[in-house]
Each structure stands twice: as structure tokens, then as C-alpha cells.
Design an enzyme around this catalytic site. Structure first.
Site, PDB file in Angstrom:
ATOM      1  N   GLU A  48       0.967  -1.345  -0.021  1.00 38.76           N
ATOM      2  CA  GLU A  48       0.051  -0.006  -0.036  1.00 38.76           C
ATOM      3  C   GLU A  48       0.911   1.311  -0.028  1.00 38.76           C
ATOM      4  OE1 GLU A  48      -3.939   1.323   2.477  1.00 38.76           O
ATOM      5  OE2 GLU A  48      -2.190   0.894   3.515  1.00 38.76           O
ATOM      6  N   LYS A 132      -8.987   3.466  -2.580  1.00 38.29           N
ATOM      7  CA  LYS A 132      -9.541   3.026  -1.304  1.00 38.29           C
ATOM      8  C   LYS A 132     -10.910   3.654  -1.015  1.00 38.29           C
ATOM      9  CE  LYS A 132      -7.597   1.907   3.433  1.00 38.29           C
ATOM     10  NZ  LYS A 132      -6.520   2.138   4.041  1.00 38.29           N
ATOM     11  N   CYS A 166      -5.320  -2.774   2.557  1.00 39.16           N
ATOM     12  CA  CYS A 166      -5.156  -2.731   4.233  1.00 39.16           C
ATOM     13  C   CYS A 166      -6.618  -3.321   4.622  1.00 39.16           C
ATOM     14  CB  CYS A 166      -4.655  -1.301   4.535  1.00 39.16           C
ATOM     15  SG  CYS A 166      -4.158  -1.335   6.130  1.00 39.16           S
TER      16      CYS A 166
END
Length: 337
Positions: A48, A132, A166
């Protein structure tokens, strides 16, 4: 004659980013792509916000401190635009190696930043630029949000490929959408597991390696989980007081690869060591795993529970276009109607 299922090698990166240095980060990324290409990998996965590194200061001090230290401006300046020459260098690298890549970046668009995963194809083409959906906690002081159009699985030559960042990998409805799109290979990109460890177990490697493992079992898919390392240089950059040294340490790299039954497909390497993990995967194993549990097929009950997924891309501005048949001064279109 039996059916042949795709089999190929995957590569998962565990390394320290070139922190807050865009061009050096691009150089390192290309070196890793070339190394994986020489090893025969057809897919490489990066952590990430690999470029230009995860903004760890958001967990270590106040926003005012981060501005005063110059982190906010430096992070913006070294984030990556899709239209940049640096992005083209990444596309050229995957084309040269005939490889797919999922690269975690801080994506810059206008004056905003997004936690993005760029999915690149072996012809040097864009497959997707996803963001995200909801930055986690303090990440919202740096990054904007994605939308439902980003939550997608892509048909590729190496199978149906998806990616999440994540703690997106924890969210049940997010995972279910990916499973329902028949995801076969999943990239779960993680930043590092050394900050706030060991006193915040939910942020530690044991919990989040378990998240990746359970994702593989739930989805009946292969999970590639790249993870960054925090280097001594990063600690020196971030920790200007003793209390900050108590919050983080060198290491935190816990990259893993799991099969669709949750079995580990490679040995882990030490948390402070950089390297590439490899595994040879066989997509035929997915049907074996899903023979027992297919979460969106024979093991589902859509008559009882089902998910609504809004795939519309969010826009801040819609411009109404004048009908080109309307004459000046007229409120009605011209024509024979």
C-alpha cells in the site's frame, strides 16, 4: 482431453520504499519488476502506498507538527499522477517484462491525494486505477475516498484479478462484492506492521496476516499480500522525540501468499529484510476449494441475504449540455416533433 487451467508464477514485494522520493521510488519499483521478470513471474504485487511510502507521521504527531516538519508538502509533491512521465516508465517496465502488476501509490489528482492501486497489463496498458473506498482513521487527514466503481474484479489473461488496500480486506460487504464477481487472484496490499506494535494488537502482523488468510478461505481465491518495511532511514526521518521512537521500529515486513484453501504458498522472510516472495499458482485449485464452500454460489442464500452495490462513479460536477438543435433564444428544440 482434460481442461488445462492457467498456471504461473507470482511475485510479492517486501521492501522499504524510497521514502518521500518519487523518482528514486520509480527506479526501485522498476528494478523489482525486472528482477521478478527474470524469475519468470507473470504478476507482481507491491505494498500500500509503496510510492512514495506510507505517511506514518499521521499516527505519530499532530497535523500542525506534520506541516511544520514539511511532511505535508513533500508528500504531495512526491505523489504520483497517472499522466506523468514516471507513470509511463512503470507501464514501459511491465510491457518489457510481459507482466501484470498491482502497484500501491499515493495518487495525485488536482490538489487531492488518494490511496490507489494501479493495475497494469503486460502490453503496457492500464487495467484499472482503483482508490481505497474509505481511508482508515487518521488517513482521512491526507487522502480522499474512492467510490463504487473502484470495487471491481478484472478479467485478465492470468485470471479474474482484484485488489484491496489494508483494512478494506476486513470489511464483510466489500469482500462479498469481490467474491460475487468471481475473484480468482486477490492482491491485499499492506503498509507495514511495526508502528503501534505490540501494544495495538489489531494493527499487528498476526491479526492482519490472519485477515489475508481468512480472505483466501472465504473467497476461495489466491491472496497475494505484499507488505512494506520501515527502514532505519525512515525512523530517523519520522522520530524527532523520544516518545515517537516508542511508537515505531525498524521492520514490520510480513508479506505472505496464500492458496484458496488458506495454505501458505511460500516461506516468510525476516520482518526487517527486503526481498521478493514467489509462488507458483494453479487456478484449477479454486474449483476444489469452492467445491466445499462457494460463498456466492451453492453456499449462499440470496433469498435471505444479498448485497446492493452502487457501481456509479461519483462526480463533483455534472455539466448540462444544450441540445444542439435548439435555436438561440428558443426554449424548445427545433424539429418536426
Amino acid at each position: 482431453m482434460g481442461i488445462t487451467h492457467p498456471k504461473y508464477r507470482v511475485a510479492v514485494v517486501q521492501a522499504a520504499p524510497e521514502f518521500l522520493d518519487l523518482d528514486a521510488g520509480i527506479d526501485k519499483t522498476i528494478r523489482l519488476i525486472d528482477e521478478a521478470g527474470r524469475a519468470g513471474a507473470k504478476l507482481i504485487a507491491f505494498p500500500e502506498t509503496w510510492i512514495p511510502g506510507y505517511p506514518w507521521w499521521i499516527w505519530m504527531g499532530s497535523p500542525a507538527w506534520a506541516i511544520q516538519r514539511g511532511f505535508v508538502q513533500r508528500y504531495f509533491d512526491n505523489s504520483l499522477s497517472a499522466e506523468s512521465p514516471q507513470a509511463q516508465r512503470l507501464l514501459d517496465a511491465v510491457r518489457r517484462n510481459d507482466m501484470h502488476a498491482v502497484i500501491g501509490v499515493s495518487e495525485r489528482e488536482g490538489s487531492s491525494l488518494y490511496i490507489a492501486q494501479w493495475i497494469l497489463g503486460p502490453a503496457g496498458e492500464w487495467i484499472a486505477r482503483r482508490r481505497k473506498l474509505r481511508p482508515t482513521h487518521a488517513e482521512r487527514t491526507v487522502f480522499g475516498e474512492g467510490d463504487g466503481s473502484d470495487l471491481a474484479v478484472h478479467a485478465t489473461a492470468i485470471g479474474r484479478l482484484g485488489a484491496l488496500n489494508c483494512w478494506e480486506n476486513i470489511l464483510s460487504l466489500v469482500k462479498y462484492s469481490m467474491f460475487a464477481q468471481n475473484e480468482q487472484v486477490h492482491v491485499a496490499s499492506w503498509p507495514s506492521f511495526s508502528t503501534y506494535e505490540p501494544f495495538a494488537h489489531a494493527l499487528g502482523w498476526q491479526t492482519n496476516n490472519a485477515v489475508s488468510k481468512v480472505y483466501a478461505v472465504e473467497g476461495g481465491c489466491f491472496v497475494l499480500a505484499p507488505c512494506a518495511v520501515i527502514s532505519q532511514a525512515m525512523v530517523d526521518e519520522l522520530c524527532d522525540t523520544p516518545d515517537k521512537h516508542e511508537l515505531t521500529h525498524v521492520g514490520g515486513g510480513h508479506a505472505v501468499i496464500y492458496g484458496p484453501d488458506g495454505a501458505p504458498l511460500c516461506e516468510k522472510i525476516p520482518e526487517d529484510q527486503e526481498g521478493i516472495l514467489y509462488a507458483d499458482i494453479d487456478l484449477g485449485l479454486i474449483s476444489v476449494a469452492k467445491g466445499a464452500i462457494d460463498p456466492c454460489g451453492h453456499y449462499s442464500r440470496p433469498d435471505v441475504l444479498r448485497l446492493v452495490h452502487n457501481r456509479e462513479r461519483r462526480r463533483g460536477l455534472d455539466v448540462a449540455q444544450r441540445d444542439n438543435r435548439t435555436e438561440p433564444g428558443s426554449s424548445e428544440p427545433c424539429g418536426d416533433d
